[in-house]
Every structure is written in structure tokens, then in C-alpha cells.
Write an enzyme that holds these catalytic residues in place. Structure first.
Site, mmCIF file in Angstrom:
data_model
loop_
_atom_site.group_PDB
_atom_site.id
_atom_site.type_symbol
_atom_site.label_atom_id
_atom_site.label_comp_id
_atom_site.label_asym_id
_atom_site.label_seq_id
_atom_site.Cartn_x
_atom_site.Cartn_y
_atom_site.Cartn_z
ATOM 1 N N TYR A 156 0.898 -1.355 -0.120
ATOM 2 C CA TYR A 156 -0.100 -0.206 0.136
ATOM 3 C C TYR A 156 0.845 1.185 -0.087
ATOM 4 O O TYR A 156 0.570 2.405 -0.511
ATOM 5 C CB TYR A 156 -1.117 -0.052 1.129
ATOM 6 N N LYS A 198 3.725 -15.542 3.847
ATOM 7 C CA LYS A 198 3.606 -16.553 2.753
ATOM 8 C C LYS A 198 4.947 -16.772 2.363
ATOM 9 O O LYS A 198 5.536 -16.354 1.316
ATOM 10 C CB LYS A 198 3.133 -15.708 1.455
ATOM 11 N N ASP A 239 -3.011 -18.377 2.974
ATOM 12 C CA ASP A 239 -4.150 -19.248 2.611
ATOM 13 C C ASP A 239 -4.509 -20.020 3.594
ATOM 14 O O ASP A 239 -5.803 -20.264 3.564
ATOM 15 C CB ASP A 239 -3.594 -19.958 1.123
ATOM 16 N N ASP A 285 -5.298 -6.675 5.562
ATOM 17 C CA ASP A 285 -6.696 -5.784 4.998
ATOM 18 C C ASP A 285 -7.739 -7.129 4.673
ATOM 19 O O ASP A 285 -9.052 -6.878 5.150
ATOM 20 C CB ASP A 285 -6.005 -5.154 4.006
ATOM 21 N N ASP A 295 -11.235 -8.662 7.142
ATOM 22 C CA ASP A 295 -12.451 -8.458 6.646
ATOM 23 C C ASP A 295 -13.211 -9.633 6.565
ATOM 24 O O ASP A 295 -14.274 -9.833 6.890
ATOM 25 C CB ASP A 295 -12.450 -7.897 5.102
#
Length: 353
Positions: free
Chosen positions: A142, A187, A219, A243, A247
Site C-alpha cells: 500500500y 507467505k 491461505d 486487510d 474483513d
């Protein structure tokens, strides 16, 4: 205690829910003998329309000089539907985090017994789920170097050792206050940035021998949150993964309108609901104010005002048990309550407690 609070209502339903948060904070301060002063400032689309900047310098100064920021939401369809827009409301949120040095986003995920039927997951999976997602907030893709032309684009997922160390130490501090279980999400099998995260986490873990540390690919973490949400206590991860996972975690409770968050770091902390601005509902008095109100509880708790935070949480639980709820979580055939009515009921509960 005297609180100086910067209030950023923002866009869409922001001003409506913001008012309920302010009313609740005022009621609690009156009950406990605190004084509170509010300074309002522009942010998001409202700020773009007024001055052309989603986080104006004046707003930054108000936030910087406050004890805390009570923020609501930003976003508007006229920017969402224009991919050529050079300035967007969400840039105001990113600018606020960067300028205030808010590197840690704290998102609790908890369930409410009377609302378990609203969760997309089976009751036996979500009952008792209670964990915190801690998301690094000012690094990663970001904020990394970006490029785009007609045929090629990239976003750089850059992290430094100090950035990783400080968010990991924050996560361990939370884990020590809870059930002493920390899950580091990355990851590392694919990404160099994640391998650095894991390397540093493995170096820091021995400093917290009382905390059980485990490591999980993002994942797998996404699947585990659905299959076994009670597994988690405190989860820490980088900006982009955080992020998405936060959610995902937010829907476990049955409504995004129920969960608050805090962003903390080098300067003034910010307290806000996790949901967006929902502009289609603006002015209709149907938005759920509970996440905003619970953000006020987190604000008090940040300043070690535990009784004040507990009273707000008790009031919210009492409103749910009494079926004083906005439409999206109301029981079939239940009475109609709007944003203002729910807020007023909670304020009245606090005054009578």
C-alpha cells in the site's frame, strides 16, 4: 480525566454513526466525572469536495494535537466508479495512518450469543470465537513503490526490520494479556518479504517464552478462520494480508456493523468501526451504530478506563438482548429501530446504570 477528541465523521453514514459515538462518550464522561472536548475535522470525500485534499493539513494538526481520534468512514461512489480519479477518499485514510505513525491496526473478532444465527458459519463453529487480528498498517504494497502504464504495473511489498519488529512486539504484548497464543501469518514459501517476517519472528519468539507462537501461511490461515475460528487468539500479519483477513474475520460475528477497531503507533490513536461508508444508506437512519459505539469502548480502555469501557459493552449487550437493533440484525417481527434510536437507548442505559 480530560479528553480532547478529534472527531472525523467522514462520508456516507459516517456523520450519523459518529453522532451516536459522541453521545455515548459524553454520557460516560458525565457519569464518571471526566471532561471531554470535541474538535471536528474534514476527511475523505467531504474534504475533497471542500478543499481538494482527502486529509487536509488542518485535519492532520487537529488529530496530532488530540488525545484520540474518533473516526467513522470514508468513500463515495463518484470516486469508486472513476478509475481515472487522481484523488480518492481512501487516500485520506492512508495519509492519516502514515502521518500519525499508526503502524498497528487492532481488530477484535468476537461473537454475540444472541446473534450467532446470523453468522454464515454454523453455530457450533463460531460460538465462543474471540480473537484479535493485528495488522501492520504503514508498510507493504500500500505504501511501496508503484508504477503503471497501459501494459505493465507493479506494487512493491517492501518491509524493513524495524517495521517488522515493532508490530511483532505489539502482537506479543496483546498475546500476553490474553490467552498467550500468537499466530504469525505470512507467505514465506513464496515471498521474500514474508521470509524476512518469519526470520525476525523466529528471532523474537524466545523473548516471550510464556507465549505459544505458531506460523501459518496466509491461505491456510484464511481457511482455518472458517473451519476453526476458535483456534486463534492473536494473529499478526503484514498490511495486505491483514486487510483481507480482517474483513474475512469480520463476517464471523454476523454483521460488519458490530466490530470496532483501533489504530495505534507513534502518535494519536484512532478508533473506528471496520465497516465502510455505505453511501446508499446515508440519511436513512438505518445504519448500525454499534461498531462506532464499541470503538468508544476501545478508546476508554486504551486510556486504562476499564470500568467505562465495560459499561459501554454492557449497554451494547443489553440493547441486543432487548432487541433494540437496526434492521439488518433485528429478529423477524421485531420493532423498528434506527441509528438514532439505538444510540439513544444505549445512552439512556448508561445514564441509568
Amino acid at each position: 480525566m480530560n479528553f480532547n477528541i478529534a472527531v472525523l465523521p467522514g462520508d456516507g453514514i459516517g456523520p450519523e454513526i459518529s453522532q451516536q459515538g459522541v453521545d455515548v462518550m459524553s454520557a460516560v464522561c458525565e457519569k464518571f466525572g471526566h471532561t471531554v472536548n470535541y474538535t471536528y475535522a474534514l476527511c475523505g470525500a467531504a474534504a475533497i469536495d471542500a478543499v481538494g485534499d482527502p486529509f487536509p493539513e488542518k485535519t492532520y494538526e487537529i488529530c496530532r494535537d488530540a488525545d484520540a481520534v474518533l473516526f467513522s468512514a470514508v468513500g463515495h461512489p463518484k470516486f469508486d466508479n472513476d478509475p481515472t480519479a487522481k484523488v480518492r477518499p481512501e487516500q485520506g485514510l492512508l495519509a492519516m495512518r502514515k502521518k500519525l505513525g499508526l503502524f498497528a491496526n487492532i481488530r477484535p473478532v468476537e461473537t454475540f450469543e444472541c446473534l450467532l444465527h446470523l453468522s454464515p458459519l454454523r453455530k457450533e463453529l463460531v460460538e465462543g470465537a474471540d480473537f484479535i487480528c493485528i495488522r501492520e498498517l504503514t508498510g507493504g504494497m500500500y505504501f511501496g513503490e508503484k508504477y503503471q502504464d497501459n501494459d505493465r504495473a507493479y506494487d512493491t511489498n517492501a518491509y524493513t526490520r524495524p517495521e517488522i519488529e515493532r508490530i511483532l512486539n505489539t502482537a506479543y504484548a496483546y498475546a500476553r494479556r490474553r490467552r498467550k497464543h500468537l499466530t504469525v501469518v505470512d507467505k514465506a514459501n513464496v515471498l521474500a518479504s514474508s521470509r524476512l517476517w518469519r526470520k525476525i519472528a523466529q528471532e523474537i519468539a524466545p523473548q516471550y517464552p510464556d507465549v505459544n507462537t505458531d506460523y501459518m501461511y496466509v491461505d491456510n490461515a484464511a481457511m482455518r478462520m472458517i473451519q476453526e475460528p476458535r483456534f486463534f487468539d492473536v494473529m499478526v500479519t503484514e498490511n495486505t494480508f491483514g486487510d483481507i483477513l480482517t474483513d474475512e474475520g469480520s463476517v464471523i460475528s454476523g454483521s460488519m456493523g458490530l466490530l470496532p477497531s483501533a489504530s495505534t503507533g507513534e502518535s494519536t490513536p484512532v478508533f473506528e468501526p471496520i465497516h465502510g461508508s455505505w453511501p446508499q444508506a446515508a440519511g436513512k437512519n438505518i445504519a448500525n451504530p454499534l461498531a462506532q459505539i464499541l470503538s468508544v469502548a476501545m478508546l476508554f480502555e486504551y486510556f486504562d478506563c476499564k470500568a467505562e469501557g465495560e459499561l459501554i459493552r454492557n449497554a451494547v449487550n443489553a440493547s441486543l438482548d432487548a432487541c433494540v437493533r437496526t434492521p439488518e440484525i433485528q429478529v423477524p417481527g421485531g420493532a423498528t429501530y434506527g441509528t438514532k434510536e439505538v444510540g439513544a437507548w444505549i445512552v439512556d442505559y448508561i445514564k441509568k446504570a
